[in-house]
Design an enzyme around this catalytic site. Structure first.
Site, PDB file in Angstrom:
ATOM      1  N   TRP A  13       0.822  -1.216   0.000  1.00  0.00           N
ATOM      2  CA  TRP A  13       0.000   0.000   0.000  1.00  0.00           C
ATOM      3  C   TRP A  13       0.859   1.271   0.000  1.00  0.00           C
ATOM      4  O   TRP A  13       0.338   2.380  -0.054  1.00  0.00           O
ATOM      5  CB  TRP A  13      -0.974  -0.020   1.190  1.00  0.00           C
ATOM      6  N   LYS A  14       2.163   1.097   0.107  1.00  0.00           N
ATOM      7  CA  LYS A  14       3.104   2.225   0.036  1.00  0.00           C
ATOM      8  C   LYS A  14       2.640   3.385   0.934  1.00  0.00           C
ATOM      9  O   LYS A  14       2.109   3.132   2.011  1.00  0.00           O
ATOM     10  CB  LYS A  14       3.293   2.652  -1.429  1.00  0.00           C
ATOM     11  N   HIS A  97      13.143  -2.233  -0.996  1.00  0.00           N
ATOM     12  CA  HIS A  97      12.246  -1.893  -2.101  1.00  0.00           C
ATOM     13  C   HIS A  97      12.915  -0.802  -2.943  1.00  0.00           C
ATOM     14  O   HIS A  97      13.586   0.079  -2.407  1.00  0.00           O
ATOM     15  CB  HIS A  97      10.896  -1.402  -1.557  1.00  0.00           C
ATOM     16  N   GLU A 169      11.538  -6.931  -8.990  1.00  0.00           N
ATOM     17  CA  GLU A 169      10.720  -5.834  -9.504  1.00  0.00           C
ATOM     18  C   GLU A 169      11.617  -4.937 -10.361  1.00  0.00           C
ATOM     19  O   GLU A 169      12.387  -4.137  -9.816  1.00  0.00           O
ATOM     20  CB  GLU A 169      10.155  -4.995  -8.354  1.00  0.00           C
ATOM     21  N   SER A 218       3.800  -3.253 -11.979  1.00  0.00           N
ATOM     22  CA  SER A 218       2.564  -3.037 -12.757  1.00  0.00           C
ATOM     23  C   SER A 218       1.750  -4.313 -12.960  1.00  0.00           C
ATOM     24  O   SER A 218       1.117  -4.501 -13.999  1.00  0.00           O
ATOM     25  CB  SER A 218       2.883  -2.404 -14.123  1.00  0.00           C
ATOM     26  N   GLY A 239       1.535  -3.127  -6.291  1.00  0.00           N
ATOM     27  CA  GLY A 239       1.381  -1.773  -5.766  1.00  0.00           C
ATOM     28  C   GLY A 239       0.024  -1.206  -6.125  1.00  0.00           C
ATOM     29  O   GLY A 239      -0.985  -1.462  -5.474  1.00  0.00           O
ATOM     30  N   GLY A 240      -0.022  -0.459  -7.240  1.00  0.00           N
ATOM     31  CA  GLY A 240      -1.229   0.267  -7.631  1.00  0.00           C
ATOM     32  C   GLY A 240      -2.504  -0.567  -7.611  1.00  0.00           C
ATOM     33  O   GLY A 240      -3.530  -0.127  -7.075  1.00  0.00           O
TER      34      GLY A 240
HETATM   35  P1  13P Z   1       3.063  -1.243  -9.048  1.00  0.00           P
HETATM   36  O1  13P Z   1       2.294  -2.528  -9.009  1.00  0.00           O
HETATM   37  O2  13P Z   1       2.221  -0.044  -8.756  1.00  0.00           O
HETATM   38  O3  13P Z   1       3.878  -1.110 -10.281  1.00  0.00           O
HETATM   39  O4  13P Z   1       4.095  -1.315  -7.820  1.00  0.00           O
HETATM   40  C1  13P Z   1       4.931  -2.404  -7.736  1.00  0.00           C
HETATM   41  C2  13P Z   1       5.638  -2.328  -6.447  1.00  0.00           C
HETATM   42  O5  13P Z   1       6.501  -1.498  -6.277  1.00  0.00           O
HETATM   43  C3  13P Z   1       5.218  -3.248  -5.399  1.00  0.00           C
HETATM   44  O6  13P Z   1       6.136  -3.257  -4.362  1.00  0.00           O
END
Ligand code: 13P
Length: 259
Positions: A13-14, A97, A169, A218, A239-240
């Protein structure tokens, strides 16, 4: 059947949501009913303790991860959260990360110290690795990722490898960096082979198999099956698409259909 083992689906969820919103979302996500998938939410720091408490409630199948921590147990580290402060709250912790590597100058030595600190507790480290666009352009991707894996896992005893997770990633494929590029699943698969090979070089073939590999960058419900098939990933770091229940549930559904 592609998989006969569990998959790990990690929502990162950053730096999103207030504590109240995060708790509200956790409640929504706890209605998910995975069969063979372990769901983990890497909680915003502001909500970590409350989310951990809520997730410990009997009917909640979600595990909580820290997005970061300081490997020092406690002391004079203003603004940081130390390993001792997250013991008992989280089951997993992201380490290195790319957003931490890029924006906060977090390098391999600190990652190795964090992996060691996590393993000294019951927290399972998720070591994140990946090359930048420039590194890929310069044909240094393999070199960079091998070095990140080698440095991050340097202090791990081979009998603890079953607790270690490595997430590949590619930095340029992470939506938060503004790029709209997707990593070709075959390129991701090549990097998975490289990572597996690096772990094999370090620990031997039998031990290397015990390290779990995730893919991130992504990931959504349209592409997750292709990544799963190409890489044979043991899970995903999202992430998103993890910020909304509907998009996260779609990913979960696709993963569970692969079995
Ligand atoms: P996204 O899925 O938004 O590209 O983010 C990937 C991520 O950094 C998960 O840790």
């Amino acid at each position: 059947m592609l998989y006969n083992m569990y998959m790990l689906l990690v929502a990162n969820w950053k730096m999103n949501f207030t504590a109240t919103e995060a708790l509200r979302n956790l409640k929504k996500f706890s209605k998910l009913e995975p069969t063979d998938t372990e769901i983990v939410i890497a909680a915003p720091q502001i909500a970590l303790a409350q989310m951990a408490e809520a997730a410990a409630a009997e009917d909640c199948k979600i595990q909580i991860a820290a997005q970061n921590f300081d490997f020092h147990p406690n002391g004079a580290r203003t603004g940081e959260v130390g390993i001792e402060q997250i013991i008992g709250l989280v089951d997993y912790a992201l380490i290195g990360h790319s957003e931490r590597r890029v924006y906060y100058n977090e390098h391999d030595k600190a990652c190795a110290q964090k992996v060691a600190a996590a393993l000294s507790t019951k927290i399972r480290p998720i070591l994140c690795v990946g090359e930048t666009a420039l590194e890929r352009e310069r044909k240094q991707a393999e070199l960079v990722v091998r070095a990140q894996v080698a440095a991050g896992l340097a202090g791990v005893a081979s009998n603890r490898l079953g607790e270690v997770i490595v997430a590949y990633e590619p930095v340029w494929a992470i939506s938060g960096f503004g790029g709209s590029k997707l990593c070709d699943p075959q390129d991701a698969a090549k990097m998975f082979e490289i990572i597996r090979d690096e772990v094999k070089v370090m620990f031997g073939a039998a031990n290397a198999k015990r390290v779990k590999l995730l893919y991130g960058g992504s990931v959504d419900s349209d592409n997750v099956a292709a990544y799963a098939r190409a890489t044979k990933a043991e899970g995903f770091l999202v992430g998103g698409a993890s910020l909304h229940l509907y998009s996260f549930r779609d990913i979960l559904d696709k993963i569970e259909l692969l079995r």
